[in-house]
Design an enzyme around this catalytic site. Structure first.
Site, PDB file in Angstrom:
ATOM      1  N   TRP A 160      27.645 -13.089   7.482  1.00 32.74           N
ATOM      2  CA  TRP A 160      28.457 -11.937   7.084  1.00 32.74           C
ATOM      3  C   TRP A 160      29.862 -11.975   7.692  1.00 32.74           C
ATOM      4  CZ3 TRP A 160      30.002 -10.059  11.622  1.00 32.74           C
ATOM      5  CH2 TRP A 160      29.143 -10.204  12.725  1.00 32.74           C
ATOM      6  N   ASN A 161      30.082 -12.819   8.716  1.00 33.46           N
ATOM      7  CA  ASN A 161      31.351 -12.648   9.439  1.00 33.46           C
ATOM      8  C   ASN A 161      32.552 -13.199   8.702  1.00 33.46           C
ATOM      9  OD1 ASN A 161      30.532 -15.285   9.937  1.00 33.46           O
ATOM     10  ND2 ASN A 161      31.389 -15.322  11.993  1.00 33.46           N
ATOM     11  N   LYS A 184      22.773 -18.029  -1.035  1.00 34.63           N
ATOM     12  CA  LYS A 184      22.236 -16.752  -0.578  1.00 34.63           C
ATOM     13  C   LYS A 184      23.198 -16.171   0.436  1.00 34.63           C
ATOM     14  CE  LYS A 184      20.079 -15.346   2.810  1.00 34.63           C
ATOM     15  NZ  LYS A 184      20.766 -14.001   2.880  1.00 34.63           N
ATOM     16  N   PRO A 185      24.020 -15.221   0.070  1.00 35.71           N
ATOM     17  CA  PRO A 185      24.948 -14.618   1.040  1.00 35.71           C
ATOM     18  C   PRO A 185      24.207 -13.646   1.946  1.00 35.71           C
ATOM     19  CG  PRO A 185      25.194 -13.520  -1.065  1.00 35.71           C
ATOM     20  CD  PRO A 185      24.180 -14.617  -1.269  1.00 35.71           C
ATOM     21  N   ALA A 186      24.841 -13.244   3.040  1.00 34.88           N
ATOM     22  CA  ALA A 186      24.245 -12.242   3.926  1.00 34.88           C
ATOM     23  C   ALA A 186      24.139 -10.909   3.184  1.00 34.88           C
ATOM     24  CB  ALA A 186      25.097 -12.084   5.178  1.00 34.88           C
ATOM     25  N   GLY A 238      25.063 -19.895  10.414  1.00 32.16           N
ATOM     26  CA  GLY A 238      24.493 -18.696  11.008  1.00 32.16           C
ATOM     27  C   GLY A 238      24.062 -18.969  12.434  1.00 32.16           C
ATOM     28  N   SER A 239      23.112 -18.184  12.900  1.00 30.32           N
ATOM     29  CA  SER A 239      22.708 -18.316  14.297  1.00 30.32           C
ATOM     30  C   SER A 239      21.859 -19.557  14.527  1.00 30.32           C
ATOM     31  CB  SER A 239      21.888 -17.082  14.688  1.00 30.32           C
ATOM     32  OG  SER A 239      20.712 -17.048  13.880  1.00 30.32           O
ATOM     33  N   GLU A 260      25.814 -25.172  10.650  1.00 32.51           N
ATOM     34  CA  GLU A 260      26.946 -24.642  11.403  1.00 32.51           C
ATOM     35  C   GLU A 260      26.426 -23.442  12.163  1.00 32.51           C
ATOM     36  OE1 GLU A 260      29.983 -27.334  10.225  1.00 32.51           O
ATOM     37  OE2 GLU A 260      29.834 -25.822  11.779  1.00 32.51           O
ATOM     38  N   LEU A 261      26.164 -23.615  13.460  1.00 30.20           N
ATOM     39  CA  LEU A 261      25.370 -22.638  14.194  1.00 30.20           C
ATOM     40  C   LEU A 261      26.192 -21.903  15.256  1.00 30.20           C
ATOM     41  CD1 LEU A 261      22.135 -24.824  14.464  1.00 30.20           C
ATOM     42  CD2 LEU A 261      22.794 -23.213  12.666  1.00 30.20           C
ATOM     43  N   CYS A 294      32.296 -17.638  15.278  1.00 32.77           N
ATOM     44  CA  CYS A 294      31.480 -18.619  15.985  1.00 32.77           C
ATOM     45  C   CYS A 294      32.308 -19.428  16.964  1.00 32.77           C
ATOM     46  CB  CYS A 294      30.839 -19.562  14.993  1.00 32.77           C
ATOM     47  SG  CYS A 294      32.059 -20.368  13.963  1.00 32.77           S
ATOM     48  N   GLU A 391      25.910 -15.889  23.388  1.00 35.17           N
ATOM     49  CA  GLU A 391      27.080 -15.612  22.553  1.00 35.17           C
ATOM     50  C   GLU A 391      27.184 -14.100  22.373  1.00 35.17           C
ATOM     51  OE1 GLU A 391      26.492 -16.765  18.452  1.00 35.17           O
ATOM     52  OE2 GLU A 391      28.488 -17.623  18.418  1.00 35.17           O
TER      53      GLU A 391
HETATM   54  N1  LIG Z   1      29.214 -22.588  13.180  1.00 34.62           N
HETATM   55  C1  LIG Z   1      29.748 -21.821  12.249  1.00 34.62           C
HETATM   56  O1  LIG Z   1      30.556 -22.259  11.399  1.00 34.62           O
HETATM   57  C2  LIG Z   1      29.389 -20.365  12.201  1.00 34.62           C
HETATM   58  C3  LIG Z   1      30.134 -19.547  11.370  1.00 34.62           C
HETATM   59  C4  LIG Z   1      29.792 -18.178  11.311  1.00 34.62           C
HETATM   60  C5  LIG Z   1      28.737 -17.672  12.069  1.00 34.62           C
HETATM   61  N2  LIG Z   1      28.039 -18.505  12.866  1.00 34.62           N
HETATM   62  C6  LIG Z   1      26.967 -17.993  13.700  1.00 34.62           C
HETATM   63  O2  LIG Z   1      26.169 -17.039  12.964  1.00 34.62           O
HETATM   64  C7  LIG Z   1      25.734 -16.005  13.843  1.00 34.62           C
HETATM   65  C8  LIG Z   1      26.135 -14.662  13.298  1.00 34.62           C
HETATM   66  O3  LIG Z   1      25.901 -14.585  11.905  1.00 34.62           O
HETATM   67  P1  LIG Z   1      24.602 -13.864  11.377  1.00 34.62           P
HETATM   68  O4  LIG Z   1      24.231 -12.699  12.238  1.00 34.62           O
HETATM   69  O5  LIG Z   1      24.766 -13.617   9.925  1.00 34.62           O
HETATM   70  O6  LIG Z   1      23.508 -15.019  11.580  1.00 34.62           O
HETATM   71  P2  LIG Z   1      22.029 -15.046  11.039  1.00 34.62           P
HETATM   72  O7  LIG Z   1      21.506 -16.371  11.414  1.00 34.62           O
HETATM   73  O8  LIG Z   1      21.257 -13.839  11.421  1.00 34.62           O
HETATM   74  O9  LIG Z   1      22.172 -14.984   9.414  1.00 34.62           O
HETATM   75  C9  LIG Z   1      22.866 -15.985   8.728  1.00 34.62           C
HETATM   76  C10 LIG Z   1      22.319 -16.043   7.303  1.00 34.62           C
HETATM   77  O10 LIG Z   1      20.970 -16.407   7.363  1.00 34.62           O
HETATM   78  C11 LIG Z   1      20.178 -15.477   6.648  1.00 34.62           C
HETATM   79  N3  LIG Z   1      18.850 -15.418   7.242  1.00 34.62           N
HETATM   80  C12 LIG Z   1      18.442 -14.712   8.319  1.00 34.62           C
HETATM   81  N4  LIG Z   1      17.126 -14.932   8.546  1.00 34.62           N
HETATM   82  C13 LIG Z   1      16.701 -15.799   7.584  1.00 34.62           C
HETATM   83  C14 LIG Z   1      15.457 -16.417   7.252  1.00 34.62           C
HETATM   84  N5  LIG Z   1      14.360 -16.185   7.984  1.00 34.62           N
HETATM   85  N6  LIG Z   1      15.409 -17.256   6.183  1.00 34.62           N
HETATM   86  C15 LIG Z   1      16.511 -17.495   5.436  1.00 34.62           C
HETATM   87  N7  LIG Z   1      17.717 -16.942   5.686  1.00 34.62           N
HETATM   88  C16 LIG Z   1      17.804 -16.110   6.755  1.00 34.62           C
HETATM   89  C17 LIG Z   1      20.944 -14.181   6.741  1.00 34.62           C
HETATM   90  O11 LIG Z   1      20.562 -13.312   5.693  1.00 34.62           O
HETATM   91  C18 LIG Z   1      22.363 -14.701   6.564  1.00 34.62           C
HETATM   92  O12 LIG Z   1      22.614 -14.916   5.193  1.00 34.62           O
HETATM   93  C19 LIG Z   1      26.381 -16.288  15.185  1.00 34.62           C
HETATM   94  O13 LIG Z   1      25.485 -16.986  16.012  1.00 34.62           O
HETATM   95  C20 LIG Z   1      27.547 -17.189  14.826  1.00 34.62           C
HETATM   96  O14 LIG Z   1      27.935 -18.012  15.896  1.00 34.62           O
HETATM   97  C21 LIG Z   1      28.335 -19.858  12.957  1.00 34.62           C
HETATM   98  O1  LIG Z   2      32.849 -17.923  12.501  1.00 42.01           O
HETATM   99  C1  LIG Z   2      32.953 -18.595  11.556  1.00 42.01           C
HETATM  100  C2  LIG Z   2      34.133 -19.366  11.105  1.00 42.01           C
HETATM  101  O2  LIG Z   2      33.768 -20.720  10.974  1.00 42.01           O
HETATM  102  C3  LIG Z   2      35.302 -19.189  12.008  1.00 42.01           C
HETATM  103  S1  LIG Z   2      36.729 -19.985  11.399  1.00 42.01           S
HETATM  104  O3  LIG Z   2      37.503 -18.968  10.631  1.00 42.01           O
HETATM  105  O4  LIG Z   2      36.309 -21.102  10.517  1.00 42.01           O
HETATM  106  O5  LIG Z   2      37.450 -20.442  12.585  1.00 42.01           O
END
Ligand SMILES: NC(=O)c1ccc[n+]([C@@H]2O[C@H](COP(=O)([O-])OP(=O)(O)OC[C@H]3O[C@@H](n4cnc5c(N)ncnc54)[C@H](O)[C@@H]3O)[C@@H](O)[C@H]2O)c1
Ligand SMILES: O=C[C@H](O)CS(=O)(=O)O
Length: 490
Positions: A160-161, A184-186, A238-239, A260-261, A294, A391
């Site tokens: 979602w971010n 699948k978006p958030a 995501g996480s 990308e975590l 992230c 984090e």
């Molecule tokens: N490395 C990167 O480029 C990057 C970029 C943005 C965010 N992040 C990380 O994402 C985290 C924050 O974002 P968030 O809260 O949306 O993360 P999240 O992992 O909770 O959710 C990410 C996505 O995964 C989906 N999801 C959640 N549980 C699932 C499951 N069991 N099966 C399938 N899909 C599922 C969510 O609906 C969402 O679309 C932070 O840890 C951040 O560092 C990393």
């Molecule tokens: O948090 C997620 C993004 O990857 C950050 S950035 O805009 O790509 O730096």
């Protein structure tokens, strides 16, 4: 405020899922609410898809694959280019939608739309450069070449971010390579994803090539995306916790993975740093998207000799930041995405203070209430505190002290994450020593804003697998096929 009154082109506000070129309500004809994180008000009711809808999307992507991959790369590039141009033409509307559902200040949303569009522009160009090899043959009667081919159907699960850019950073290279995609978006931010699909359709992306499956039942939709044999790659942002779960779910069909975590970026200020530049870099890195990126600085490591001066400069700058809803006027900090996010920041502050940290500024929920939290600077933070290992994902700048270079490197690398890192120094020898010693996929040197479509984005250790953007990003959606031509002397 109704969202359509904000838009020049109200057709960009879609609330149905996008499957096989059709806007659909979903099998169960159920909806879920999308809310404005600044007020909690419902913005729209969006189609709640289930496993059956997800299967239909995967089957549509599979059916569309042969024609899309057979299209000459130049024609795929032309369609992507048209999409890029439409994204920029509709930048303001896309930014309004993004700020309303995600909460970030409008200037940041405008910036994200331009950043997201840049991936479509970049991969429209890269599409035409998926080169193979001619290998000098060790055999007199054989000739050896390699060709690049698209991996196939791709599943993309995004956070979602950055609800626009995290999708285009995957869909751009995937479509450029000749893959088809199910996104699948958030559930917090589906409107930005659906608006992207509206413009992709207008650009001429054929039915089934791009599919958007919306819903709040992430594990049900994700279960289908990770186990269906027709899906050949999962690209997840995501996480780390969810990334590990999805990795396990993909193992049964040996899918390619792009992950990308999470991060825990160190931001090191050496005693030879330009402190004013370091403060500006901290504001850019730590407080962008209200600390919800992230690559945000998560731990500020400041050398003893400049600790107090840097802390005072940073606190003075943070106190000037305006906090408020994106549509309330000129603000630099918006709401966090939900109350759980606010609770995590509060937990990290309380834990640090209970172990001796001091609040230099902020340190409590904002008087606006709801999901707003005061931008905060803590001093005398130690590596035994939660904020050193988790984090925060919020507007909290914890300052740690260190004595020398070795101490800084040890502290910086004392984490299972390795996404981004930053440091400020003007000593060229130190810059090379620290840049090579630090365990991260991306390093900002005297710079707090490092992300661009032309450079490889990704992490090491438990921050992920693969790279997005850059000339490497296309490779992650392609397979190398080796062709051995024999019988040349027969
Ligand atoms: N490395 C990167 O480029 C990057 C970029 C943005 C965010 N992040 C990380 O994402 C985290 C924050 O974002 P968030 O809260 O949306 O993360 P999240 O992992 O909770 O959710 C990410 C996505 O995964 C989906 N999801 C959640 N549980 C699932 C499951 N069991 N099966 C399938 N899909 C599922 C969510 O609906 C969402 O679309 C932070 O840890 C951040 O560092 C990393
Ligand atoms: O948090 C997620 C993004 O990857 C950050 S950035 O805009 O790509 O730096």
């Amino acid at each position: 405020m109704t969202i359509t009154t904000l838009l020049n082109d109200p057709a960009l506000l879609q609330t149905r899922a996008y499957i096989d070129g059709e806007w659909v309500a979903g099998e169960a004809a159920a909806n879920f609410a999308v809310r404005n994180p600044a007020s909690g008000d419902s913005i729209a009711e969006v189609a709640s898809c289930n496993a059956a809808d997800t299967r239909r999307a995967i089957e549509a992507a599979e059916a569309a694959l042969p024609a899309w991959r057979a299209l000459p790369a130049k024609q795929r590039a032309q369609i992507l280019r048209r999409w890029f141009e439409l994204l920029l033409q509709h930048q303001e509307d896309l930014a309004q939608i993004l700020s309303l559902e995600q909460g970030k200040p409008l200037p940041e949303s405008r910036g994200e739309i331009a950043y997201g569009a840049s991936f479509i522009e970049w991969f429209a160009e890269e599409a035409k450069r998926a080169y193979g090899d001619v290998i000098p043959s060790p055999f007199g009667d054989r000739r050896l070449v390699t060709i690049k081919q698209p991996i196939g159907v791709v599943a993309a699960i995004t956070p979602w971010n950055f609800p626009n850019a995290m999708i285009t950073r995957k869909v751009g290279p995937a479509l450029a390579a000749g893959c088809t995609v199910v996104v699948k978006p958030a559930a917090e931010t589906p409107l930005s994803a659906l608006a992207l699909a509206v413009l992709a359709e207008r650009a001429g992306v054929p039915a089934g090539v791009l599919n958007i499956v919306t819903g709040e039942r992430a594990s049900e939709i994700g279960g289908e995306l990770t186990r269906h044999p027709a899906v050949r790659k999962l690209s997840f942002t995501g996480s780390t916790r969810i990334g590990k779960l999805l990795m396990e779910q993909c193992a049964g069909t040996v899918k390619k993975l792009g992950l990308e975590l999470g991060g825990n970026a160190p931001f090191i200020v050496f005693d030879d740093a330009d402190l004013d530049a370091a403060v500006q870099g901290t504001l850019a890195s730590k407080f962008r998207n209200t600390g919800q990126t992230c690559v945000c600085a998560n731990r500020l490591l400041v050398q003893d000799g400049v600790y107090d001066a840097f802390a005072d400069k940073l606190a003075a700058a943070v106190r000037k930041m305006q906090v408020g809803a994106a549509h309330s006027g000129e603000v630099q900090q918006g709401p966090l995405i939900n109350e759980k996010a606010v609770a995590k920041v509060a937990e990290h502050v309380a834990d640090a203070v209970s172990q001796g940290a001091k609040v230099l500024t902020g340190g409590a929920p904002h008087p606006l209430g709801g999901n707003f939290y005061q931008p905060t600077v803590l001093t005398e933070v130690s590596e035994h505190m939660l904020v050193a290992h988790e984090e925060t994902f919020g507007p909290l700048a914890p300052l740690f002290r260190f004595q020398d270079e070795a101490d800084a490197i040890r502290l910086a690398n004392a984490t299972e994450f390795g996404l981004a890192a930053y440091f400020y120094s003007r000593d060229v020898g130190r810059i090379w020593r620290v840049a090579e010693a630090i365990e991260a996929g991306m390093v900002g040197i005297n710079e707090g804003l490092i992300s661009t479509e032309v450079a490889p984005f990704g992490g090491i250790k438990q921050s992920g697998l693969g790279r997005e953007g850059s000339r490497y990003g296309l490779e992650d959606f392609m397979e190398i096929k080796y062709l051995c031509f024999g019988g040349l002397n027969s």
